[in-house]
Design a protein around this motif. Structure first.
Motif, short mmCIF file in Angstrom:
data_model
loop_
_atom_site.label_atom_id
_atom_site.label_comp_id
_atom_site.label_asym_id
_atom_site.label_seq_id
_atom_site.Cartn_x
_atom_site.Cartn_y
_atom_site.Cartn_z
N ALA A 45 -0.76 1.64 1.09
CA ALA A 45 -1.77 2.33 1.92
C ALA A 45 -1.98 3.76 1.44
CB ALA A 45 -1.40 2.28 3.40
N ARG A 51 -6.63 3.51 -3.99
CA ARG A 51 -7.24 2.23 -3.63
C ARG A 51 -8.63 2.08 -4.22
NH1 ARG A 51 -6.38 1.73 2.78
NH2 ARG A 51 -6.86 3.97 2.67
N CYS A 65 -2.96 -6.18 -2.32
CA CYS A 65 -3.07 -5.78 -0.93
C CYS A 65 -2.73 -4.30 -0.82
CB CYS A 65 -2.16 -6.61 -0.02
SG CYS A 65 -0.40 -6.22 -0.15
N SER A 66 -3.28 -3.67 0.20
CA SER A 66 -3.00 -2.26 0.47
C SER A 66 -2.64 -2.15 1.94
CB SER A 66 -4.21 -1.39 0.13
OG SER A 66 -3.92 -0.02 0.40
N GLU A 67 -1.35 -1.93 2.19
CA GLU A 67 -0.86 -1.85 3.56
C GLU A 67 0.49 -1.14 3.57
OE1 GLU A 67 -0.66 -5.97 4.57
OE2 GLU A 67 1.31 -6.26 3.62
N PRO A 68 0.88 -0.55 4.68
CA PRO A 68 2.20 0.09 4.74
C PRO A 68 3.30 -0.93 4.47
CG PRO A 68 0.84 0.73 6.62
CD PRO A 68 0.11 -0.39 5.93
N ASP A 69 4.36 -0.47 3.81
CA ASP A 69 5.47 -1.37 3.50
C ASP A 69 6.79 -0.70 3.87
OD1 ASP A 69 6.25 0.30 1.23
OD2 ASP A 69 4.53 -0.57 0.19
#
Length: 373
Positions: A45, A51, A65-69
């Motif tokens: 993210a 991105r 995918c782009s998301e908090p991890d």
């Protein structure tokens, strides 16, 4: 290069706010000549434009995918879950592959039948020249086998991850090292190839948080140690690494006087030569400078350097030494005793010669005491 392209290679890149470097990383994968590649990118993210760069290449990615991890290794594990290749590699978002790197990887997997292949990496030094470094499997004196590999140039059969598990996310900085030890303990074969595949940047988390990374790596080694003796050796190895790093930091300080080499105090007002116009000679010069010892010059047996300047000082032949007024610090570790015998035969008294190794060991001892090691 005639390559059998049946081997499928999965490349995983994990990134967060990597806008300055991510495009070069991506294009280095997508522009490879080897055809059978799937590329997976996990973005945490990002908010800096990363991105937007990745989206330009989204159609050429196998998964994105782009998301908090949950951190670096959590993201890598997610990538491994989506990888379908025969071989997997993890390429950092500020590293990139050289041309034909993956064709080279496929060729060597076919030739060697190894489970894991570790290649070399390169970067430019301060002079703009290429500095190649190669992975190796080293065996310590006690028989303890140590992997010294570069992770952006390490390629692993995917089946190994499936069989022994992914990265242990309890580690924040050394999960990849822990996994390598686990893999070796399971008996898989590692082969180091002296061929460069990857340009790497030496500024990752393990460099930034070096002490913490070393502590985690030591805990990983201790977890898999087979005896108390091996555990003691592991602790000693890591303590020595910490002492040496502190020594290098001190050596590069401009302020003199931190290191107190008692052996040199009597020579503060004398003329001191350093025997050895090489890297160890430079190191010796820095140590003596810390102790405010004046250097007269360098001495060397190599005639080709006589009369030339080294680190700002003239290099002379051993015959130039004045046996009565000069002091010589021997800074040639491998031939230290031979040089001492040479100087004795030339008429120099033993008390006018100092071994740099002795000075260095005393400095190490002092640093270890100060660090509580």
């Amino acid at each position: 290069m005639d390559i059998d392209s049946r081997l499928k290679i999965s490349i995983i890149t994990v990134c967060l706010n990597s806008v300055k470097t991510i495009e070069q990383t991506i294009t280095s994968v997508l522009n490879q000549t080897y055809p059978n590649i799937e590329y997976i990118i996990l973005d945490g993210a990002s908010t800096d434009g990363t991105r937007e760069v990745i989206n330009q290449y989204k159609d050429r990615l196998a998964y994105y995918c782009s998301e908090p991890d949950g951190g670096l290794y959590h993201a890598m594990n997610k990538g491994l879950q989506h990888a379908t290749g025969d071989v997997v590699a993890i390429l950092n978002s500020d590293d990139w592959y050289l041309e034909d790197a993956l064709a080279c990887v496929a060729l060597h997997f076919k030739k060697t039948k190894a489970d894991v292949l570790c290649f070399g990496v390169t970067r430019e030094n301060k002079d703009g020249k290429r500095n190649d470094r190669f992975s190796r499997v080293r065996t310590d004196d006690n028989g303890f086998e140590r992997l010294e590999v570069f992770h952006p140039a390490t390629f692993v059969k995917k089946s190994i991850f499936d069989e022994i598990g992914y990265f242990d996310t309890e580690y924040r900085l050394a999960a990849d090292y822990d996994w390598l030890i686990r893999m070796k303990r399971h008996g898989y074969t590692v082969q180091c190839i002296e061929q460069v595949t990857t340009y790497y940047s030496d500024g990752g988390l393990s460099s930034k948080y070096w002490n913490k990374a070393q502590d985690e790596s030591m805990q990983a080694d201790l977890k898999y140690a087979k005896s108390n003796e091996e555990k003691e050796d592991i602790i000693s190895i890591y303590n020595n690494k910490k002492v040496y790093r502190k020594y290098c930091e001190i050596l590069n300080q401009e302020q003199p006087g931190y290191i107190n080499a008692e052996d040199m105090k009597q020579h503060i007002h004398e003329k001191v030569y350093i025997f050895g116009a090489g890297n160890m000679g430079k190191e010796c010069y820095k140590l003596l400078r810390q102790n405010q010892i004046e250097i007269k010059g360098f001495v060397d047996n190599n005639q080709s350097v006589w009369g030339k300047m080294f680190d700002g000082y003239l290099v002379v032949s051993p015959s130039e030494i004045d046996n009565e007024s000069d002091v010589v610090v021997i800074a040639i570790m491998k031939y230290e005793e031979e040089v001492r015998e040479q100087l004795l035969q030339m008429g120099m008294r033993d008390d006018r010669m100092i071994k740099f190794s002795s000075l260095k060991n005393k400095v190490f001892h002092k640093i270890a005491l100060e660090m509580g090691i």
